[in-house]
Design a protein around this motif. Structure first.
Motif, PDB file in Angstrom:
ATOM      1  N   ASP A   3     -73.100  22.429  -0.268  1.00 51.48           N
ATOM      2  CA  ASP A   3     -72.908  23.818   0.177  1.00 51.48           C
ATOM      3  C   ASP A   3     -71.508  24.100   0.709  1.00 51.48           C
ATOM      4  O   ASP A   3     -71.337  24.817   1.687  1.00 51.48           O
ATOM      5  N   GLY A   4     -70.478  23.480   0.113  1.00 58.51           N
ATOM      6  CA  GLY A   4     -69.101  23.730   0.521  1.00 58.51           C
ATOM      7  C   GLY A   4     -68.664  22.981   1.758  1.00 58.51           C
ATOM      8  O   GLY A   4     -67.579  23.222   2.280  1.00 58.51           O
ATOM      9  N   LEU A   5     -69.475  22.060   2.256  1.00 63.75           N
ATOM     10  CA  LEU A   5     -69.128  21.337   3.482  1.00 63.75           C
ATOM     11  C   LEU A   5     -67.864  20.504   3.304  1.00 63.75           C
ATOM     12  O   LEU A   5     -67.054  20.397   4.214  1.00 63.75           O
ATOM     13  N   ARG A   6     -67.676  19.921   2.126  1.00 67.61           N
ATOM     14  CA  ARG A   6     -66.485  19.103   1.881  1.00 67.61           C
ATOM     15  C   ARG A   6     -65.218  19.957   1.908  1.00 67.61           C
ATOM     16  O   ARG A   6     -64.156  19.457   2.269  1.00 67.61           O
ATOM     17  N   THR A   7     -65.340  21.221   1.584  1.00 68.90           N
ATOM     18  CA  THR A   7     -64.190  22.130   1.635  1.00 68.90           C
ATOM     19  C   THR A   7     -63.899  22.546   3.073  1.00 68.90           C
ATOM     20  O   THR A   7     -62.761  22.531   3.516  1.00 68.90           O
ATOM     21  N   TYR A   9     -64.847  21.007   5.820  1.00 74.75           N
ATOM     22  CA  TYR A   9     -64.582  19.822   6.648  1.00 74.75           C
ATOM     23  C   TYR A   9     -64.016  18.729   5.731  1.00 74.75           C
ATOM     24  O   TYR A   9     -64.747  17.832   5.307  1.00 74.75           O
ATOM     25  N   PRO A  10     -62.721  18.786   5.407  1.00 73.68           N
ATOM     26  CA  PRO A  10     -62.141  17.873   4.412  1.00 73.68           C
ATOM     27  C   PRO A  10     -62.340  16.390   4.706  1.00 73.68           C
ATOM     28  O   PRO A  10     -62.435  15.590   3.777  1.00 73.68           O
ATOM     29  N   ARG A  11     -62.427  16.000   5.966  1.00 69.01           N
ATOM     30  CA  ARG A  11     -62.620  14.567   6.264  1.00 69.01           C
ATOM     31  C   ARG A  11     -64.011  14.078   5.855  1.00 69.01           C
ATOM     32  O   ARG A  11     -64.211  12.878   5.683  1.00 69.01           O
ATOM     33  N   LEU A  12     -64.969  15.009   5.705  1.00 66.24           N
ATOM     34  CA  LEU A  12     -66.287  14.592   5.228  1.00 66.24           C
ATOM     35  C   LEU A  12     -66.197  14.030   3.815  1.00 66.24           C
ATOM     36  O   LEU A  12     -66.939  13.122   3.457  1.00 66.24           O
ATOM     37  N   ALA A  13     -65.297  14.580   3.022  1.00 65.27           N
ATOM     38  CA  ALA A  13     -65.148  14.136   1.637  1.00 65.27           C
ATOM     39  C   ALA A  13     -64.704  12.678   1.565  1.00 65.27           C
ATOM     40  O   ALA A  13     -64.957  11.999   0.570  1.00 65.27           O
ATOM     41  N   ARG A  14     -64.061  12.198   2.604  1.00 64.41           N
ATOM     42  CA  ARG A  14     -63.551  10.819   2.629  1.00 64.41           C
ATOM     43  C   ARG A  14     -64.447   9.892   3.444  1.00 64.41           C
ATOM     44  O   ARG A  14     -64.038   8.772   3.758  1.00 64.41           O
ATOM     45  N   SER A  15     -65.616  10.368   3.839  1.00 60.19           N
ATOM     46  CA  SER A  15     -66.472   9.549   4.692  1.00 60.19           C
ATOM     47  C   SER A  15     -67.940   9.735   4.313  1.00 60.19           C
ATOM     48  O   SER A  15     -68.285  10.584   3.506  1.00 60.19           O
ATOM     49  N   HIS A  16     -68.792   8.957   4.950  1.00 58.88           N
ATOM     50  CA  HIS A  16     -70.240   9.066   4.751  1.00 58.88           C
ATOM     51  C   HIS A  16     -70.749  10.352   5.396  1.00 58.88           C
ATOM     52  O   HIS A  16     -70.432  10.649   6.540  1.00 58.88           O
ATOM     53  N   ASN A 113     -75.890  26.809  10.029  1.00 61.66           N
ATOM     54  CA  ASN A 113     -76.033  26.085   8.780  1.00 61.66           C
ATOM     55  C   ASN A 113     -76.926  24.857   8.982  1.00 61.66           C
ATOM     56  O   ASN A 113     -77.769  24.832   9.866  1.00 61.66           O
ATOM     57  N   VAL A 114     -76.703  23.829   8.213  1.00 64.87           N
ATOM     58  CA  VAL A 114     -77.537  22.638   8.150  1.00 64.87           C
ATOM     59  C   VAL A 114     -77.220  21.640   9.267  1.00 64.87           C
ATOM     60  O   VAL A 114     -76.214  21.769   9.969  1.00 64.87           O
TER      61      VAL A 114
END
Length: 160
Positions: A3-7, A9-16, A113-114
């Motif tokens: 749901d766009g969380l990686r956008t 919160y960019p550090r989520l894209a690099r982590s679990h 959100n979630v």
């Protein structure tokens, strides 16, 4: 489900991280970190612990979690028998609170959100800032009985 969380919160894209619940307006990150999922905690409107400082500041957030038995911790690392929360923000402006799980990962409610499970630095960045404070308490050291909550309005807040 991202749901766009990686956008956002960019550090989520690099982590679990994993989404653990559907969106909900019933509660927010402060309530979730405190172990509540039926109230929205906010000193400027909605529910707030009766004895906590009623303003939006790091001092007020620390006050809430002190009432819940937490004290400042030296690290966000997992420690056996210890429960932890972390407060994110910019200087005196708290933006988010998260709670550590027994796995060592953290659980967060992202506004309306979630809920997600994530690494501590996964939410650091332009939206929530950096981790300002980690607090801890012995596992199971919750206050006896329910925390008295009061319904706050903007007029109840300090400086209003």
């Amino acid at each position: 489900m991202d749901d766009g969380l990686r956008t956002r919160y960019p550090r989520l894209a690099r982590s679990h991280f994993v989404v653990t619940s559907p969106p909900s307006e019933a509660y927010n990150c402060i309530a979730w970190a405190a172990g509540h999922d039926t109230e929205w905690w906010d000193p400027l409107g909605f529910w707030w612990p009766r004895d906590a400082l009623a303003e939006w500041s790091l001092r007020a957030m620390l006050d809430v979690f002190r009432i819940l038995g937490y004290s400042p911790a030296f690290t966000g690392e997992l420690e056996t028998g210890i429960e932890k929360i972390a407060i994110y923000g910019f200087e005196n402006d708290p933006k988010h609170v998260t709670r550590q799980l027994e796995s060592g990962h953290w659980t967060s409610k992202l506004g309306k959100n979630v809920d997600i499970e994530h690494e501590l630095d996964g939410l650091c960045g332009s939206k929530y800032g950096e981790v300002l404070m980690v607090m801890s308490r012995p596992q199971g050291a919750r206050p006896r009985g329910p925390i008295p909550l009061v319904r706050r309005g903007v007029a109840d807040a300090v400086g209003a």
